[in-house]
Design an enzyme around this catalytic site. Structure first.
Site, PDB file in Angstrom:
ATOM      1  N   LYS A  51       0.814  -1.217   0.000  1.00  0.00           N
ATOM      2  CA  LYS A  51       0.000   0.000   0.000  1.00  0.00           C
ATOM      3  C   LYS A  51       0.848   1.269   0.000  1.00  0.00           C
ATOM      4  CE  LYS A  51      -4.557  -1.144   0.524  1.00  0.00           C
ATOM      5  NZ  LYS A  51      -4.590  -2.567   0.818  1.00  0.00           N
ATOM      6  N   SER A 302       1.032  -9.941  -0.483  1.00  0.00           N
ATOM      7  CA  SER A 302       0.741  -8.505  -0.497  1.00  0.00           C
ATOM      8  C   SER A 302       1.035  -7.782   0.811  1.00  0.00           C
ATOM      9  CB  SER A 302      -0.716  -8.295  -0.899  1.00  0.00           C
ATOM     10  OG  SER A 302      -1.570  -9.132  -0.136  1.00  0.00           O
TER      11      SER A 302
HETATM   12  C1  LIG Z   1      -5.273  -3.594   0.478  1.00  0.00           C
HETATM   13  C2  LIG Z   1      -4.731  -4.960   0.454  1.00  0.00           C
HETATM   14  C3  LIG Z   1      -5.070  -5.878  -0.557  1.00  0.00           C
HETATM   15  C4  LIG Z   1      -6.071  -5.563  -1.643  1.00  0.00           C
HETATM   16  O1  LIG Z   1      -5.667  -4.485  -2.456  1.00  0.00           O
HETATM   17  P1  LIG Z   1      -6.732  -3.714  -3.353  1.00  0.00           P
HETATM   18  O2  LIG Z   1      -5.935  -2.699  -4.070  1.00  0.00           O
HETATM   19  O3  LIG Z   1      -7.753  -3.119  -2.429  1.00  0.00           O
HETATM   20  O4  LIG Z   1      -7.352  -4.726  -4.248  1.00  0.00           O
HETATM   21  C5  LIG Z   1      -4.459  -7.116  -0.539  1.00  0.00           C
HETATM   22  N1  LIG Z   1      -3.594  -7.480   0.431  1.00  0.00           N
HETATM   23  C6  LIG Z   1      -3.245  -6.637   1.413  1.00  0.00           C
HETATM   24  C7  LIG Z   1      -2.273  -7.100   2.440  1.00  0.00           C
HETATM   25  C8  LIG Z   1      -3.802  -5.341   1.464  1.00  0.00           C
HETATM   26  O5  LIG Z   1      -3.446  -4.515   2.450  1.00  0.00           O
END
Ligand SMILES: *Cc1c(COP(=O)(O)O)cnc(C)c1O
Length: 320
Positions: A51, A302
């Site tokens: 993010k 992510s």
């Molecule tokens: C925000 C987030 C997502 C999803 O991302 P989007 O852009 O909202 O689709 C996935 N994994 C983590 C760890 C996140 O913080």
């Protein structure tokens, strides 16, 4: 829409703030699946998730446009990322969080000198409040996914994958509001449309899968109930959805128990601290109909922000 040029520009703009995260490989998972199983390690990113990429790109542009104040509405990874980059740039920031936000998340925001305001328990409570504070302070509200600067920032993950991994065949990407997957799709498909990119979301938060099936933005599922708290959005974004419609190979939905298994596997065998939202990519690689045998697969991890004291409720046995 967002273009590859926007993503290249974002990369330059955020280069000094973010880590270019490594690609990890699991030989055990490669053996199990017959695929070359690789992982993009955004759980080791600054602030613990990707993010920071989009937030940095957006906040730097907002500053150039004269913003004197930054706000966001999120108790999670987006809130931390916005607080971090605003602090780096010396811009005051307020993050509006739900009244039931966990203490560890609130503390993380405060550690980055972000001011915390509480409002209700839904995004419908938080967003107007964050927008109002921005307006009152000559500032800018930074949304979590539905802005071209955010999508371009997240797209740098895709750019790095194409450069770090030779002959990548398949990429699995967690999907919440769709900013991450929209950015990755734009980067990868504009560089090499033969690379397959699959979005993944929990069955309990299957709004994007339903929207793609129906051909229009829909709300669906009971997103509050999934353990993947970063994916609890109830509909795809106005900006992100058309990008998914244009490029995505498929949207895979996964079961909670399978997410627990994949997450536990990563802890036990790979010794990596990831959060449930990050585990859905591997969950899809292990459980979907997508044929990965003989392919080079990148699973996007992510984020890694998980309350350590809750791990006991999240992890399961991976051997009988
Ligand atoms: C925000 C987030 C997502 C999803 O991302 P989007 O852009 O909202 O689709 C996935 N994994 C983590 C760890 C996140 O913080």
């Amino acid at each position: 829409m967002v273009s590859l040029e926007d993503i290249l520009r974002a990369r330059e703009q955020i280069a000094e703030t973010i880590h270019k995260t490594r690609i990890l490989r699991s030989s055990q998972l490669s053996e199990m699946t017959g695929a070359n199983m690789l992982f993009k390690s955004e759980h080791l990113q600054k602030t613990g998730s990707f993010k920071i990429r989009g937030a940095t790109n957006r906040v730097i542009n907002a500053e150039k446009e004269g913003a004197k104040y930054i706000t966001a509405a999120s108790s999670g990874n987006h809130g931390q990322a916005v607080a971090y980059i605003a602090n780096q740039l010396g811009i005051p920031a307020t993050i509006v969080v739900p009244t039931d936000a966990t203490e560890s998340k609130v503390n993380a925001i405060r550690n980055y000198n972000g001011k915390v305001e509480f409002a209700g328990t839904t995004s419908a409570d938080r967003i107007p409040k964050a927008k109002e504070i921005a307006k009152d302070n000559d500032g800018v509200f930074v949304p979590p996914y539905d802005h071209p600067d955010i999508v371009a920032g997240q797209g740098t993950v895709g750019l790095e994958i194409t450069e770090q991994v030779q002959d990548v065949d398949v990429v699995f990407v967690p999907v919440g509001g769709g900013g991450l997957v929209a950015g990755i799709l734009t980067a990868i498909k504009e560089i090499n449309p033969d690379i397959k990119v699959y979005g993944v979301e929990p069955k309990l938060a299957n709004d994007t899968a339903v929207s793609l099936q129906e051909g229009k933005i829909m709300t669906a599922g009971n997103p509050a109930n999934t353990i993947a708290d970063g994916l609890r959005t109830d509909q795809p974004g106005d900006l992100t959805f058309p990008i998914l419609q244009k490029y995505i190979d498929d949207l895979i939905v996964v079961k909670e128990d399978d997410v627990r298994f994949a997450m536990s596997f990563v802890y036990e065998r790979m010794k990596q601290v990831i959060e449930p939202s990050a585990a859905v990519s591997l969950t899809a690689a292990l459980n979907s109909d997508v044929d990965i045998k003989g392919k080079t697969v990148v699973n996007v991890l992510s984020g890694g922000n998980v309350d350590l004291f809750k791990l006991n409720d999240l992890l399961v046995k991976t051997t009988k």
